[in-house]
Design a protein around this motif. Sequence first.
Motif, PDB file in Angstrom:
ATOM      1  N   ASP A  84      22.039  -1.214 -15.214  1.00  0.00           N
ATOM      2  CA  ASP A  84      21.942  -0.004 -16.038  1.00  0.00           C
ATOM      3  C   ASP A  84      20.649   0.748 -15.701  1.00  0.00           C
ATOM      4  O   ASP A  84      19.557   0.195 -15.811  1.00  0.00           O
ATOM      5  N   HIS A  85      20.803   2.018 -15.295  1.00  0.00           N
ATOM      6  CA  HIS A  85      19.644   2.850 -14.970  1.00  0.00           C
ATOM      7  C   HIS A  85      19.546   4.041 -15.917  1.00  0.00           C
ATOM      8  O   HIS A  85      18.943   5.062 -15.563  1.00  0.00           O
ATOM      9  N   THR A  86      20.113   3.909 -17.105  1.00  0.00           N
ATOM     10  CA  THR A  86      20.077   4.997 -18.075  1.00  0.00           C
ATOM     11  C   THR A  86      18.660   5.217 -18.571  1.00  0.00           C
ATOM     12  O   THR A  86      18.016   4.272 -19.032  1.00  0.00           O
ATOM     13  N   PRO A  87      18.150   6.428 -18.495  1.00  0.00           N
ATOM     14  CA  PRO A  87      16.804   6.691 -19.038  1.00  0.00           C
ATOM     15  C   PRO A  87      16.783   6.448 -20.547  1.00  0.00           C
ATOM     16  O   PRO A  87      17.759   6.730 -21.246  1.00  0.00           O
ATOM     17  N   ARG A  88      15.690   5.939 -21.063  1.00  0.00           N
ATOM     18  CA  ARG A  88      15.577   5.730 -22.504  1.00  0.00           C
ATOM     19  C   ARG A  88      15.357   7.040 -23.235  1.00  0.00           C
ATOM     20  O   ARG A  88      15.775   7.200 -24.378  1.00  0.00           O
ATOM     21  N   ASN A  89      14.672   7.961 -22.583  1.00  0.00           N
ATOM     22  CA  ASN A  89      14.376   9.249 -23.193  1.00  0.00           C
ATOM     23  C   ASN A  89      15.660  10.042 -23.417  1.00  0.00           C
ATOM     24  O   ASN A  89      16.443  10.252 -22.499  1.00  0.00           O
TER      25      ASN A  89
ATOM     26  N   ILE B  29      13.237  10.391 -15.390  1.00  0.00           N
ATOM     27  CA  ILE B  29      14.518  10.019 -14.774  1.00  0.00           C
ATOM     28  C   ILE B  29      14.272   9.237 -13.490  1.00  0.00           C
ATOM     29  O   ILE B  29      14.903   8.203 -13.237  1.00  0.00           O
ATOM     30  N   ARG B  30      13.351   9.712 -12.682  1.00  0.00           N
ATOM     31  CA  ARG B  30      13.062   9.011 -11.421  1.00  0.00           C
ATOM     32  C   ARG B  30      12.523   7.607 -11.685  1.00  0.00           C
ATOM     33  O   ARG B  30      12.846   6.658 -10.963  1.00  0.00           O
ATOM     34  N   LYS B  31      11.701   7.454 -12.721  1.00  0.00           N
ATOM     35  CA  LYS B  31      11.166   6.121 -13.045  1.00  0.00           C
ATOM     36  C   LYS B  31      12.277   5.170 -13.467  1.00  0.00           C
ATOM     37  O   LYS B  31      12.245   3.980 -13.152  1.00  0.00           O
ATOM     38  N   SER B  32      13.274   5.689 -14.190  1.00  0.00           N
ATOM     39  CA  SER B  32      14.370   4.822 -14.644  1.00  0.00           C
ATOM     40  C   SER B  32      15.192   4.289 -13.480  1.00  0.00           C
ATOM     41  O   SER B  32      15.830   3.240 -13.586  1.00  0.00           O
ATOM     42  N   LEU B  33      15.180   5.007 -12.358  1.00  0.00           N
ATOM     43  CA  LEU B  33      15.933   4.574 -11.179  1.00  0.00           C
ATOM     44  C   LEU B  33      15.166   3.536 -10.374  1.00  0.00           C
ATOM     45  O   LEU B  33      15.756   2.789  -9.593  1.00  0.00           O
ATOM     46  N   ASN B  34      13.847   3.522 -10.543  1.00  0.00           N
ATOM     47  CA  ASN B  34      13.004   2.520  -9.891  1.00  0.00           C
ATOM     48  C   ASN B  34      13.230   2.471  -8.383  1.00  0.00           C
ATOM     49  O   ASN B  34      13.271   1.398  -7.769  1.00  0.00           O
TER      50      ASN B  34
END
Length: 534
Positions: A24-29, A76-81
């Motif tokens: 799961d790469h859903t952003p928390r924000n 968003i980019r951070k959530s994709l790591n």
Amino acid sequence: MTTETILTVQMNGPFCLMAQDGSDHTPRNRKAQALLALLATSPSLRRSRPWLQDKLWSQSSNERGNASLRQTLTAIRKSLNGTVEVLTTSRLDVGLNREAVRVQWDKSPEGMERGFLEGIDVADPEFEDWLRTMRHSGRARPQPLSAPVSDKPRWKVALSCDPADLPTPATLGCLDMIEQILREQGELELTEDPNDESADRLVHVSLRLLAGQGETAALRLSATDPQLNRQIWAETWMIPIGFQPGNQDVNMMALVFRLQSELTRYMAQTRNLIGTDACPPLVLGAAIPRIFSFQPSELDLAARMLSENMDSHNAAQFLGWQAQIAVINLIEQFTDAPEACIERGKMLAAKAIEADPMNSVVLSTAANARVLLDRGDTSSGGDLAQLAVRVNPANPFAWWAYSNVSIYAGNTNDALKSARIASRLAALTPLQFWCDFQLGLAALAVGDLEVAKRALETSASLAPQFRPPRRYLLAIYAHHGELEKASRMVVQLKKLEPSFSLDGFVNDPLYPISLVRKENMLTWSSFQDLTSVV
């Protein structure tokens, strides 16, 4: 790219962004989720930055909204790591990488009403309004202003090259421009079948590369009506052998725009040729001349035509032109309720961008509305105008909008450069008078009164009922002491504006000649010798 790196955007039920391996790469924000959803619901998977700001940060200043958008993209980019590059961004717009993303979305009425973006809440009234519209529309794209879907027959254009010709950069570049400018029109459909029997009315557009003389070739572009066996328009352009079209080759762009103008004019008048309702005239072809007449009755008629004939195919363009009508009504003081006119114009522009954020006509009219209705918003207006030019550099109205924004932003050299391009593109078309008027304003802004005078004189001669160039010519003639010419402008303005007076011209701060007022050209001593004319 392997399937393991492709992410799925799930639109029904709770929003999520999942990889093929189930991670799961859903952003928390929440606003990051909402931003991805706004991109995923666009047909092009792209939205302009001002449009995104309007939907997610409508209550923030432009600067704060811009900063929040940048922060959200970073989240968003951070959530994709580093898994995959999902976003494609520029200074003007944001999009999803088609090679990296798959949108999973049940667009049926049941699917939309039963769980579209379930539980998402970003506490912004513009986003909530968009979300309600989407959930109740049952459509892949919302229908602005609840416009009915038209069942009227539509024009189709069959675009083709001579089968004997090998494709060249010149022909392929020209075909791409033609497809873009015709697709944006909103009332036409493109078909690859020259014998399309499903079309109620079909026009053929053909492109041929012919042998020229010496080191040149001839690019022949023509349009015909097969039903009437009539040639609508044709033109030949001599090009060097091996010509490589650039992104902004003005000669090719002008050729393509002349084709579009002739097709629009022909289709707008075609009912007179055939005399049957089975042959639908183009509404825009009839409405746009009325818009640029600057006559209150004609503007009202154009507004009714656009409102009554709007359907799912043309909603964005029709809304955009109605926003332009609101701008004209405000500037020309045709409205008794200026605040209501401003709010309606802003609403129409926003709805137009929502319906089609990658259409240069829509972006141009919205840019104009931002600058002239939204307290001189040259920042977002400039972004929209730049995006319009980028989307379709063959549209002179896009260059006109960029020139107009640049004048208000104080970037006068950019304004003049863009106005020159608009004038070249619109030459020999019904839009020439409008673009030459803009060239006159831009030249006036940089202080070149001779260029301004020539351009404004051309505009005035091409449009005998068009008042704006005559106002500026009056100021320039009086400033230069050309009293005979200035007197002629006074007489013409008195006929076109029964309430016209030199006192109002010089002293009324609301009279629409802001540029000459800014250049301090309205000293009474320049006009006192004209008082006997009035």
